[in-house]
Design an enzyme around this catalytic site. Structure first.
Site, PDB file in Angstrom:
ATOM      1  N   ASP A  18       0.824  -1.216   0.000  1.00  0.00           N
ATOM      2  CA  ASP A  18       0.000   0.000   0.000  1.00  0.00           C
ATOM      3  C   ASP A  18       0.854   1.260   0.000  1.00  0.00           C
ATOM      4  OD1 ASP A  18      -1.908  -1.937   0.275  1.00  0.00           O
ATOM      5  OD2 ASP A  18      -3.026  -0.921   1.849  1.00  0.00           O
ATOM      6  N   ARG A 100      -0.707   5.997  16.884  1.00  0.00           N
ATOM      7  CA  ARG A 100      -0.902   6.924  15.762  1.00  0.00           C
ATOM      8  C   ARG A 100      -0.470   8.364  16.071  1.00  0.00           C
ATOM      9  NH1 ARG A 100      -0.576   2.478  13.058  1.00  0.00           N
ATOM     10  NH2 ARG A 100      -2.515   1.520  12.394  1.00  0.00           N
ATOM     11  N   ASP A 129      -8.284   5.457  11.931  1.00  0.00           N
ATOM     12  CA  ASP A 129      -6.872   5.820  11.889  1.00  0.00           C
ATOM     13  C   ASP A 129      -6.606   7.111  11.141  1.00  0.00           C
ATOM     14  OD1 ASP A 129      -5.661   4.041  13.520  1.00  0.00           O
ATOM     15  OD2 ASP A 129      -5.167   2.582  11.976  1.00  0.00           O
ATOM     16  N   SER A 182      -5.919  -9.175   8.623  1.00  0.00           N
ATOM     17  CA  SER A 182      -5.056  -8.010   8.772  1.00  0.00           C
ATOM     18  C   SER A 182      -4.575  -7.937  10.219  1.00  0.00           C
ATOM     19  CB  SER A 182      -5.869  -6.761   8.419  1.00  0.00           C
ATOM     20  OG  SER A 182      -5.173  -5.611   8.792  1.00  0.00           O
TER      21      SER A 182
END
Length: 254
Positions: A18, A100, A129, A182
């Site tokens: 990605d 994050r 996110d 995931s």
């Protein structure tokens, strides 16, 4: 905001498919210089390969940043969170979300250091996110531009991503033992989502136990460990004083 206004962008880069596609897409779409930032927060995977991948995709050495943030992660984010007893819905320890703001902080710092006018991330356009990255960044620099490719491009399926990667000459790793879901790991935790886990009737598979054994296979005799705290933070295990990250790594091993 016109595409021409962006001259340099700092991308949160893992080295995976990605973010490698995003790296190329940013250059193609905005015609801008791309700087990559890879954070080691104890995810258990080597972060150095990201450097070689970025170089292979044309990023200059001086535009590749790799930082070991494990001590800062535990000391400034995980410990304060535990002191505040921050638990979502009474059971989830916010293992993914707490990392994050730390990554956003360093994205903004690097952007200032290299004179970039934007940052970019690979969070999808429908989850939490993207909000964590962006609100964290705006809190530290209200003028920073955020480019979220998943909200802009039309590469909205894995097939399209792979096609773009192939046309752009991005090497695609084919893992034989790829997980069917995931996973997100850091020094604090590992979480899983997607695929078979979306069905409440399916029990998680045995190979999900990465950091411990299944309770079925655990020994019947317990071991006792002693943890010493100072002002609410763990500082020693069985009498041995440890730094925040080493303290957490030891707990994970135990």
């Amino acid at each position: 905001m016109g595409n021409k206004q962006i001259k340099k962008v700092v991308l949160a880069y893992s080295g995976g498919l990605d973010t490698s596609v995003i790296l190329k897409w940013l250059g193609d779409t905005y015609g801008c210089e791309v700087v990559t930032f890879t954070a080691d927060i104890g995810q258990g995977e080597e972060v150095e390969p990201a450097r070689a991948k970025a170089q292979k995709l044309g990023i200059k050495s001086e535009n590749i940043f790799i930082k070991d943030l494990r001590e800062e992660f535990i000391r400034d984010f995980v410990f304060p969170m535990f002191r505040a007893n921050t638990i979502y819905e009474g059971e989830y320890l916010l293992g993914t979300s707490i990392a994050r703001p730390l990554i956003a902080k360093h994205l903004v710092e690097i952007a200032k250091e290299v004179g970039a006018d934007a940052i970019s991330h690979g969070a999808t356009g429908k989850g939490n996110d993207q909000v964590r990255f962006e609100i964290g960044a705006y809190a530290l620099n209200p003028d920073i531009k955020v480019i979220a490719p998943w909200r802009e491009w039309d590469l909205n399926s894995r097939e399209k991503l792979l096609e773009y990667a192939e046309s752009a000459g991005i090497p695609i790793e084919k893992k034989a033992n790829k997980s069917p879901y995931s996973m997100d790991a850091n020094l604090l935790h590992i979480s899983y989502e997607g695929q078979i886990l979306e069905n409440p009737n399916v029990a998680p598979e045995e190979d999900m136990w990465r950091w411990s054994v299944s309770p079925k296979n655990a020994p019947d005799t317990p071991i006792i460990i002693t943890i010493e705290f100072k002002k609410g933070d763990g500082i020693a295990i069985n009498g041995e004083k440890l730094s925040p990250a080493n303290f957490w790594e030891r707990l994970n091993k135990l």
